[in-house]
Design a protein around this motif. Structure first.
Motif, mmCIF file in Angstrom:
data_model
loop_
_atom_site.group_PDB
_atom_site.id
_atom_site.type_symbol
_atom_site.label_atom_id
_atom_site.label_comp_id
_atom_site.label_asym_id
_atom_site.label_seq_id
_atom_site.Cartn_x
_atom_site.Cartn_y
_atom_site.Cartn_z
ATOM 1 N N VAL A 55 31.430 -95.285 -9.486
ATOM 2 C CA VAL A 55 32.530 -94.318 -10.073
ATOM 3 C C VAL A 55 33.813 -95.034 -10.994
ATOM 4 O O VAL A 55 34.586 -95.181 -11.442
ATOM 5 C CB VAL A 55 32.394 -94.156 -8.782
ATOM 6 C CG1 VAL A 55 34.504 -92.743 -8.917
ATOM 7 C CG2 VAL A 55 31.704 -93.050 -8.152
ATOM 8 N N ARG A 56 33.662 -96.295 -9.759
ATOM 9 C CA ARG A 56 35.124 -97.833 -10.254
ATOM 10 C C ARG A 56 34.638 -97.686 -11.495
ATOM 11 O O ARG A 56 35.215 -98.053 -13.008
ATOM 12 C CB ARG A 56 35.210 -98.658 -8.959
ATOM 13 C CG ARG A 56 36.310 -98.941 -8.407
ATOM 14 C CD ARG A 56 37.169 -99.758 -7.827
ATOM 15 N NE ARG A 56 37.702 -99.382 -6.840
ATOM 16 C CZ ARG A 56 36.726 -100.050 -4.882
ATOM 17 N NH1 ARG A 56 35.688 -99.829 -5.379
ATOM 18 N NH2 ARG A 56 36.430 -99.474 -3.695
ATOM 19 N N GLY A 57 33.165 -97.930 -12.161
ATOM 20 C CA GLY A 57 32.679 -98.293 -13.267
ATOM 21 C C GLY A 57 33.456 -97.484 -14.448
ATOM 22 O O GLY A 57 34.103 -98.074 -15.695
ATOM 23 N N PHE A 58 33.279 -96.310 -13.985
ATOM 24 C CA PHE A 58 33.990 -95.173 -15.001
ATOM 25 C C PHE A 58 35.176 -95.092 -15.206
ATOM 26 O O PHE A 58 35.714 -95.522 -16.233
ATOM 27 C CB PHE A 58 33.262 -93.838 -14.338
ATOM 28 C CG PHE A 58 31.756 -93.862 -14.573
ATOM 29 C CD1 PHE A 58 31.169 -94.385 -15.931
ATOM 30 C CD2 PHE A 58 30.784 -93.649 -13.846
ATOM 31 C CE1 PHE A 58 29.639 -94.112 -16.455
ATOM 32 C CE2 PHE A 58 29.530 -92.843 -13.836
ATOM 33 C CZ PHE A 58 29.117 -93.031 -14.860
ATOM 34 N N ALA A 59 35.875 -95.137 -13.651
ATOM 35 C CA ALA A 59 37.383 -95.458 -14.241
ATOM 36 C C ALA A 59 38.194 -96.173 -14.833
ATOM 37 O O ALA A 59 39.092 -96.458 -15.328
ATOM 38 C CB ALA A 59 37.864 -95.542 -12.822
ATOM 39 N N ALA A 60 37.305 -97.656 -14.669
ATOM 40 C CA ALA A 60 37.982 -98.704 -15.257
ATOM 41 C C ALA A 60 37.283 -98.888 -16.890
ATOM 42 O O ALA A 60 38.541 -99.141 -17.802
ATOM 43 C CB ALA A 60 37.060 -100.412 -15.397
ATOM 44 N N TYR A 61 36.457 -98.103 -17.484
ATOM 45 C CA TYR A 61 36.283 -97.944 -18.622
ATOM 46 C C TYR A 61 36.820 -96.073 -19.515
ATOM 47 O O TYR A 61 37.265 -96.875 -20.984
ATOM 48 C CB TYR A 61 34.809 -97.088 -18.862
ATOM 49 C CG TYR A 61 33.990 -96.433 -19.960
ATOM 50 C CD1 TYR A 61 34.047 -97.430 -21.382
ATOM 51 C CD2 TYR A 61 34.280 -95.131 -20.088
ATOM 52 C CE1 TYR A 61 33.672 -96.752 -22.877
ATOM 53 C CE2 TYR A 61 33.339 -94.542 -21.511
ATOM 54 C CZ TYR A 61 33.415 -95.290 -22.548
ATOM 55 O OH TYR A 61 32.903 -95.229 -23.968
ATOM 56 N N ALA A 62 37.319 -95.535 -18.462
ATOM 57 C CA ALA A 62 38.199 -94.373 -19.195
ATOM 58 C C ALA A 62 40.122 -95.430 -19.078
ATOM 59 O O ALA A 62 40.543 -94.476 -19.609
ATOM 60 C CB ALA A 62 38.808 -93.222 -17.767
ATOM 61 N N ARG A 63 40.446 -96.089 -18.122
ATOM 62 C CA ARG A 63 41.215 -96.948 -18.196
ATOM 63 C C ARG A 63 41.446 -97.943 -19.765
ATOM 64 O O ARG A 63 42.566 -97.735 -20.281
ATOM 65 C CB ARG A 63 41.643 -97.953 -17.119
ATOM 66 C CG ARG A 63 43.217 -97.797 -16.750
ATOM 67 C CD ARG A 63 43.174 -98.720 -15.523
ATOM 68 N NE ARG A 63 43.863 -97.511 -14.967
ATOM 69 C CZ ARG A 63 43.876 -97.884 -13.317
ATOM 70 N NH1 ARG A 63 44.148 -98.530 -12.789
ATOM 71 N NH2 ARG A 63 43.400 -97.101 -12.137
ATOM 72 N N MET A 64 39.562 -98.364 -20.074
ATOM 73 C CA MET A 64 40.172 -99.344 -21.167
ATOM 74 C C MET A 64 40.702 -97.964 -22.624
ATOM 75 O O MET A 64 41.580 -98.472 -23.251
ATOM 76 C CB MET A 64 38.670 -99.518 -21.234
ATOM 77 C CG MET A 64 38.123 -100.494 -22.907
ATOM 78 S SD MET A 64 37.301 -101.127 -23.098
ATOM 79 C CE MET A 64 36.475 -99.394 -23.713
ATOM 80 N N LEU A 65 39.954 -97.125 -22.751
ATOM 81 C CA LEU A 65 39.898 -96.005 -23.329
ATOM 82 C C LEU A 65 41.819 -95.220 -23.140
ATOM 83 O O LEU A 65 41.926 -95.137 -24.556
ATOM 84 C CB LEU A 65 39.622 -94.538 -22.865
ATOM 85 C CG LEU A 65 37.343 -94.963 -23.062
ATOM 86 C CD1 LEU A 65 37.187 -93.419 -22.531
ATOM 87 C CD2 LEU A 65 36.844 -95.473 -25.065
ATOM 88 N N GLU A 66 42.054 -95.648 -22.609
ATOM 89 C CA GLU A 66 43.507 -95.365 -22.288
ATOM 90 C C GLU A 66 44.345 -96.341 -22.932
ATOM 91 O O GLU A 66 45.421 -96.270 -23.947
ATOM 92 C CB GLU A 66 44.261 -94.827 -20.549
ATOM 93 C CG GLU A 66 45.171 -94.158 -20.080
ATOM 94 C CD GLU A 66 45.324 -92.988 -21.389
ATOM 95 O OE1 GLU A 66 44.783 -92.485 -20.861
ATOM 96 O OE2 GLU A 66 46.888 -93.097 -21.870
ATOM 97 N N ARG A 67 44.259 -97.318 -22.391
ATOM 98 C CA ARG A 67 44.818 -98.551 -22.293
ATOM 99 C C ARG A 67 44.960 -98.795 -24.119
ATOM 100 O O ARG A 67 45.923 -99.436 -25.186
ATOM 101 C CB ARG A 67 44.693 -99.564 -21.392
ATOM 102 C CG ARG A 67 45.634 -100.776 -21.739
ATOM 103 C CD ARG A 67 45.312 -101.952 -20.744
ATOM 104 N NE ARG A 67 45.133 -101.756 -19.488
ATOM 105 C CZ ARG A 67 45.544 -102.922 -18.553
ATOM 106 N NH1 ARG A 67 45.152 -103.815 -19.063
ATOM 107 N NH2 ARG A 67 46.130 -102.516 -17.152
ATOM 108 N N TYR A 68 43.682 -99.139 -24.737
ATOM 109 C CA TYR A 68 43.316 -99.289 -26.303
ATOM 110 C C TYR A 68 42.937 -97.986 -26.798
ATOM 111 O O TYR A 68 41.568 -97.685 -26.848
ATOM 112 C CB TYR A 68 42.403 -100.449 -25.864
ATOM 113 C CG TYR A 68 42.715 -101.393 -25.160
ATOM 114 C CD1 TYR A 68 43.396 -102.621 -25.757
ATOM 115 C CD2 TYR A 68 42.003 -102.053 -24.050
ATOM 116 C CE1 TYR A 68 43.831 -103.410 -24.577
ATOM 117 C CE2 TYR A 68 42.121 -103.266 -23.147
ATOM 118 C CZ TYR A 68 43.054 -103.301 -22.801
ATOM 119 O OH TYR A 68 43.537 -104.491 -22.721
ATOM 120 N N PRO A 69 43.624 -97.667 -26.998
ATOM 121 C CA PRO A 69 42.768 -96.120 -27.834
ATOM 122 C C PRO A 69 42.372 -96.541 -29.314
ATOM 123 O O PRO A 69 41.458 -95.572 -29.660
ATOM 124 C CB PRO A 69 44.434 -95.255 -28.969
ATOM 125 C CG PRO A 69 46.179 -96.354 -27.666
ATOM 126 C CD PRO A 69 44.981 -97.231 -27.178
#
Ligand code: F6P
Length: 507
Positions: free
Chosen positions: A320-334
């Motif tokens: 689950v944290r791995g998915f959260a990290a991926y989502a944060r990447m998508l957020e931070r680097y559009p």
């Protein structure tokens, strides 16, 4: 066959030693074909890295016997036949003895004691202000589950040895994992001091204070039993040190952490790290198999660069944290949106344990939310598979640009090794500093604190944007490291220590 252990001959199959491997999960599980189960007897490979590794080790050693739990109904029939005929079942060059346990005892051992309690303590998965809630039910799971299952295994080992005993031969019993911690004690009661016993723990050993989460009777009895073995083995120096320290603090035995030796009144117990590995040739062959080539069509069709994870669906894997990290990447680097896909190949596991069932739901929720938020008509940010599809995982091993192994804690993590050997895109390994593989591979990976979501987001981005020459260099060293330290090296190191152990030398 005589195995050479650097200068010392260890006769593994003949005169001196009779090798018996014992693990809860066996190399194969049997079933019947046909809808009513009336057809032919069939079998499939057992799950998990332990089985894959032991398989590679035992396949060419025809005298060794592998004793494991009967898990399916057909396994139970195989177990009965072996008992009646007094001979192990031969399958794929292996000699297998399956042990049938009483249903409730096995359930208590597997679903109430070993997997929730020991697994959670050793992987640090409890939320200590709230869990675990220990009590009478823990005691019952121990006394009516874990103990009888271990006794049952000890009986099976003793019977097997008796049936195949040969003059002048000493048994070498290689016991595997946390489901069987009481076996060294029960084996000594039946076989005496002559047998050489090793217990290999494939999962982390925690710091002493964490071990003390267990009730006193489990905490102490497990340690007392393990110290009846001649060798207690782990994948890393860190776990071996933690074990020596725990034994010293809890049982007050003399432990030399640096030398890896614990002295009890009865014996010298060697506490050693042997990092488990894979058979690289087997994976290279598998990578070219028809099934894998077929699955590659699916994998290559996924849009953009490929981020991959392959895991059993286990809380320790930190999905689950791995998915959260991926989502944060998508957020931070559009700029990454639509340009990457995260393929998560998750093998169902231990679904009868409530924590695992709710973790599976949490995984599905996290994926749905992220796909809903960022997905488009032509792009699904996370492609989730919650079924056992090994050929597809191997196809994905060949094609990832970045592999995420962000475990909370992990005994070794063989995915990191398997994938490194056959990846064809100079993929970058993003590796948790709490995975056992970190001791060998950490230097050549992008390492992460598994609890830090922002750090993981940045590292995933960094992996995708790493200059080509650096990717190539890292991938090459990873591959070579695994090839040089393969499964045969794992076996040789253990044989060498058996041969050098004062017990074996009779000194
Ligand atoms: O190595 C850890 C381990 O728990 C093994 O003991 C086990 O065979 C494997 O992972 C898979 O788990 P399970 O047998 O519970 O499916």
């Amino acid at each position: 066959m005589v195995a050479q252990a650097e200068g010392v001959n260890v006769d593994v199959d003949g005169r001196d030693a009779r090798f018996v491997v014992v693990s809860n999960r066996g190399p194969v599980t049997f079933s019947r074909s046909g809808s009513e189960g009336s057809g032919e007897r069939e079998y499939s490979r057992g799950a998990g890295g332990l089985v894959t590794a032991l398989n590679a080790v035992l396949r060419h050693r025809r005298d060794a016997v592998w004793i494991a739990s009967a898990i399916s109904e057909e396994d139970a029939r195989v177990a009965e036949e072996a008992l009646r005929d007094g001979v192990p079942y031969e399958v794929e060059d292996l000699k297998v003895v399956l042990v049938e346990h009483e249903g409730e005892a096995y359930d208590l051992m597997y679903n109430h004691l070993a997997n929730p309690l020991l697994w959670f303590v050793q992987h640090g998965l409890y939320n200590l202000p709230y869990t675990p809630e220990l009590g009478d039910s823990t005691k019952r799971a121990w006394e009516e589950g874990y103990i009888p299952v271990n006794e049952n295994f000890a009986e099976a080992v003793a019977r097997t040895l008796e049936a195949s005993a040969q003059e002048g031969e000493e048994p070498v019993i290689l016991v595997h994992d946390y489901q069987l911690y009481m076996l060294p004690l029960f084996l000594r009661e039946r076989l005496g001091d002559g047998a050489f016993i090793s217990l290999f723990s494939h999962i982390p050993w925690p710091e002493p204070d964490h071990w003390r989460v267990l009730p006193e009777y489990i905490r102490e009895d497990v340690l007392r039993s393990l110290l009846k073995a001649d060798v207690v083995a782990f994948h890393t120096h860190r776990y071996a040190r933690n074990f020596a320290r725990t034994a010293h603090e809890v049982l007050n035995v003399e432990a030399d952490e640096e030398e890896g030796v614990i002295h009890t009144r009865e014996r010298e117990v060697w506490v050693r790290p042997y990092p488990i590995s894979i058979d690289p040739d087997e994976f290279k062959k598998l990578a070219q198999s028809e099934e894998v080539l077929k699955e590659e069509e699916f994998v290559k069709d996924l849009p953009g660069k490929l981020l991959l994870r392959v895991d059993r669906m286990d809380l320790s894997k930190n999905v689950v944290r791995g998915f959260a990290a991926y989502a944060r990447m998508l957020e931070r680097y559009p700029d990454t949106r639509g340009e990457v896909t995260f393929l998560a190949q998750l093998q169902p596991s231990r679904g009868d344990i409530p924590e695992y069932a709710s973790y599976a739901r949490a995984i599905q929720r996290a994926v749905d939310e992220i796909n809903e938020k960022y997905g488009t008509d032509s792009w699904e940010p996370i492609v989730l598979s919650m079924e056992d599809n090994f050929p597809r995982s191997v196809a994905a091993y060949k094609n990832y640009d970045a592999l995420l192994v962000n475990a909370v804690r992990d005994g070794m993590n063989l995915v990191a090794k398997e994938a490194a050997v056959i990846n064809e895109r100079d993929g970058v390994l993003i590796l948790s500093e709490n995975a056992g593989a970190y001791e060998e591979l950490g230097e050549h990976a992008l390492t992460v604190n598994p609890f830090d979501i922002d750090e993981q987001a940045v590292k995933i981005y960094e992996a995708f944007n790493m200059p080509d020459d650096e990717r190539t260099r890292r991938a090459e060293v990873l591959r070579q490291t695994v090839i040089e330290n393969d499964i045969e090296e794992w076996v040789k190191a253990q044989l060498k220590d058996i041969a050098a152990h004062p017990k074996w030398r009779g000194t």
